[in-house]
Scaffold this motif. Sequence first.
Motif, PDB file in Angstrom:
ATOM      1  N   TYR A 158       1.001  -1.032  -0.045  1.00 54.36           N
ATOM      2  CA  TYR A 158       0.114   0.037   0.069  1.00 54.36           C
ATOM      3  C   TYR A 158       0.827   1.131  -0.042  1.00 54.36           C
ATOM      4  CZ  TYR A 158       1.311   0.644   4.768  1.00 54.36           C
ATOM      5  OH  TYR A 158       1.819   0.713   5.976  1.00 54.36           O
ATOM      6  N   ASP A 159       0.343   2.394  -0.632  1.00 55.46           N
ATOM      7  CA  ASP A 159       1.240   3.517  -0.537  1.00 55.46           C
ATOM      8  C   ASP A 159       2.392   3.347  -1.137  1.00 55.46           C
ATOM      9  OD1 ASP A 159      -1.018   5.119   0.336  1.00 55.46           O
ATOM     10  OD2 ASP A 159      -0.171   5.369   2.563  1.00 55.46           O
ATOM     11  N   GLY A 160       2.715   2.449  -2.073  1.00 55.43           N
ATOM     12  CA  GLY A 160       3.957   2.509  -2.848  1.00 55.43           C
ATOM     13  C   GLY A 160       4.702   1.334  -2.031  1.00 55.43           C
ATOM     14  N   LYS A 161       4.538   0.834  -0.860  1.00 53.85           N
ATOM     15  CA  LYS A 161       5.271  -0.101  -0.237  1.00 53.85           C
ATOM     16  C   LYS A 161       5.027  -1.402  -1.072  1.00 53.85           C
ATOM     17  CE  LYS A 161       5.242   2.245   4.145  1.00 53.85           C
ATOM     18  NZ  LYS A 161       4.424   3.365   3.735  1.00 53.85           N
ATOM     19  N   GLY A 162       6.202  -1.986  -1.497  1.00 52.15           N
ATOM     20  CA  GLY A 162       5.953  -3.266  -2.158  1.00 52.15           C
ATOM     21  C   GLY A 162       5.938  -3.078  -3.757  1.00 52.15           C
ATOM     22  N   VAL A 163       6.249  -1.779  -3.957  1.00 53.10           N
ATOM     23  CA  VAL A 163       6.498  -1.338  -5.514  1.00 53.10           C
ATOM     24  C   VAL A 163       8.079  -0.731  -5.673  1.00 53.10           C
ATOM     25  CG1 VAL A 163       5.779   0.090  -7.222  1.00 53.10           C
ATOM     26  CG2 VAL A 163       4.021  -0.994  -5.795  1.00 53.10           C
ATOM     27  N   ALA A 164       8.520  -1.188  -6.625  1.00 53.18           N
ATOM     28  CA  ALA A 164      10.034  -0.670  -6.915  1.00 53.18           C
ATOM     29  C   ALA A 164      10.325  -0.661  -8.250  1.00 53.18           C
ATOM     30  CB  ALA A 164      11.276  -1.541  -6.059  1.00 53.18           C
ATOM     31  N   VAL A 165      10.970   0.332  -8.679  1.00 46.83           N
ATOM     32  CA  VAL A 165      11.520   0.502  -9.892  1.00 46.83           C
ATOM     33  C   VAL A 165      12.839   0.107  -9.961  1.00 46.83           C
ATOM     34  CG1 VAL A 165      12.101   2.199 -11.750  1.00 46.83           C
ATOM     35  CG2 VAL A 165       9.973   2.672 -10.278  1.00 46.83           C
ATOM     36  N   VAL A 166      13.311  -0.864 -10.836  1.00 43.95           N
ATOM     37  CA  VAL A 166      14.658  -1.330 -10.621  1.00 43.95           C
ATOM     38  C   VAL A 166      15.371  -1.367 -11.863  1.00 43.95           C
ATOM     39  CG1 VAL A 166      14.290  -3.148  -8.737  1.00 43.95           C
ATOM     40  CG2 VAL A 166      13.787  -3.853 -11.255  1.00 43.95           C
ATOM     41  N   GLY A 167      16.569  -1.154 -12.031  1.00 44.46           N
ATOM     42  CA  GLY A 167      17.233  -0.882 -13.192  1.00 44.46           C
ATOM     43  C   GLY A 167      18.173  -2.194 -13.525  1.00 44.46           C
ATOM     44  N   SER A 168      18.016  -3.299 -12.824  1.00 43.69           N
ATOM     45  CA  SER A 168      18.620  -4.461 -13.168  1.00 43.69           C
ATOM     46  C   SER A 168      18.077  -5.571 -12.190  1.00 43.69           C
ATOM     47  CB  SER A 168      20.315  -4.443 -12.913  1.00 43.69           C
ATOM     48  OG  SER A 168      20.324  -4.508 -11.491  1.00 43.69           O
ATOM     49  N   SER A 169      18.699  -6.725 -12.540  1.00 46.69           N
ATOM     50  CA  SER A 169      18.032  -8.040 -11.921  1.00 46.69           C
ATOM     51  C   SER A 169      18.789  -7.960 -10.388  1.00 46.69           C
ATOM     52  CB  SER A 169      18.329  -9.622 -12.552  1.00 46.69           C
ATOM     53  OG  SER A 169      19.644  -9.512 -12.939  1.00 46.69           O
ATOM     54  N   ALA A 170      19.868  -7.520 -10.265  1.00 49.22           N
ATOM     55  CA  ALA A 170      20.736  -7.512  -9.128  1.00 49.22           C
ATOM     56  C   ALA A 170      20.007  -6.275  -8.118  1.00 49.22           C
ATOM     57  CB  ALA A 170      22.171  -6.609  -9.133  1.00 49.22           C
TER      58      ALA A 170
END
Length: 398
Positions: A158-170
């Motif tokens: 909720y409120d963006g917790k549990g969401v991430a913008v990721v630049g690589s699998s690492a």
Amino acid sequence: MTEQPKRAPGGFPVVGVVGGGQLARMMQGPAIELGITLSVLAEADTASAALVVPSAPVGDHTDLEAVRAFAATCDVVTFDHEQVPQEVLAALEADGVVTHPSRSALVFAQDKLAMRERLTELGIACPRWYRARTVDDVERCGEQWGWPIVAKTPTGGYDGKGVAVVGSSADLGEWLAAVGEPGPFEHGILLEEKVDFARELAVLVARSPSGQAATWPVVETVQVDSICTEVLAPAPNLDPDLASVATEAALRIAGALEVTGVLAVEMFEVADDTGATTYVVNELAMRPHNSGHWSMDGAVTGQFEQHLRAVLDLPLGDPRPRAAWTVMANVLGGEHEELYSAYRHVMARDPGAKVHLYGKGVRPSRKIGHVNVSGDDLDDARDRAGHAADYLSGVVTQ
Ligand code: ADP
């Protein structure tokens, strides 16, 4: 045994709400007006709703026996949040308890992977997505869609917790370890393309068990650091064709998933291949929602009254706006804990601003209230709602 809630004479029902947060609290005003008794299964006797609802037994929403005993005192059960486990919902169903929404609908608001699968089957536009189970899956998605990509834990966010913008699998691996889900991804992690959206929209629908549905105008939601700060109703300069296809999509989702009560369909406004404006669905919430708080003052029937009507299978109220514009600004927890002293300034400065505080303790960025302002001039309504909310938060001091 849980004490029986007191009900009004004349055959009026008891609506039970699992969860004692601000949504349950805001159902209490309309429940009083309609003569309906609300009862809340609250996480603590100091929970937001427990402060204003006389019947508020304390119990945990994951504790089957507590939820069962509570449900036995109610005619219909609804929810303040989407965290009641499927096992608990299944046991209630087996007991013959009527819940709105039902267990089978609620899963699509609890599990983002289940939601993506079902919406895709229905042909509803979504961002490109994939259920990733291995690092190779993650690499492939990033290469096909282009990095960065968006990763989501399927449940509990909720409120963006549990969401991430990721630049690589690492990056993804690090984030999963940090949120306590280091893998292997047995159930899967939801990966999505990073949508280049023009803005975020939301469509709210109320649907009753007999299938009547009503929608409010499409709204724009403004987020800062993944937290909704402002809602503009209706969404300014929205293409009327987009407003109607977005509304149709939300109604279709509500019908196909057999949602009962209020459903919020969060969307991104995007350009299609030809450059025309369209939408993709971000996520679903099956309860009154922050994007509908404006309707408490800005519509003939607000979302909390409509939710009660819907879960009781009563005819729905008129959702039309009362004003050209209504702006809702969230009050986020700030520096000072003493909120009441701000009322004098806020109310004297703007008698037209409608303040709603939730009786919650102040923590930084926690949603502790909201302000609605309606009027003919959007910029003026934004300024006024924003100022009142900022003053209450302590962001401005005059
Ligand atoms: P939550 O369940 O925490 O509300 P959301 O799925 O709504 O999570 O995501 C939170 C925010 O992250 C959204 O409001 C949006 O701003 C951003 N976001 C989510 N998914 C995407 C995506 N696929 N592309 C770009 N931004 C996204």
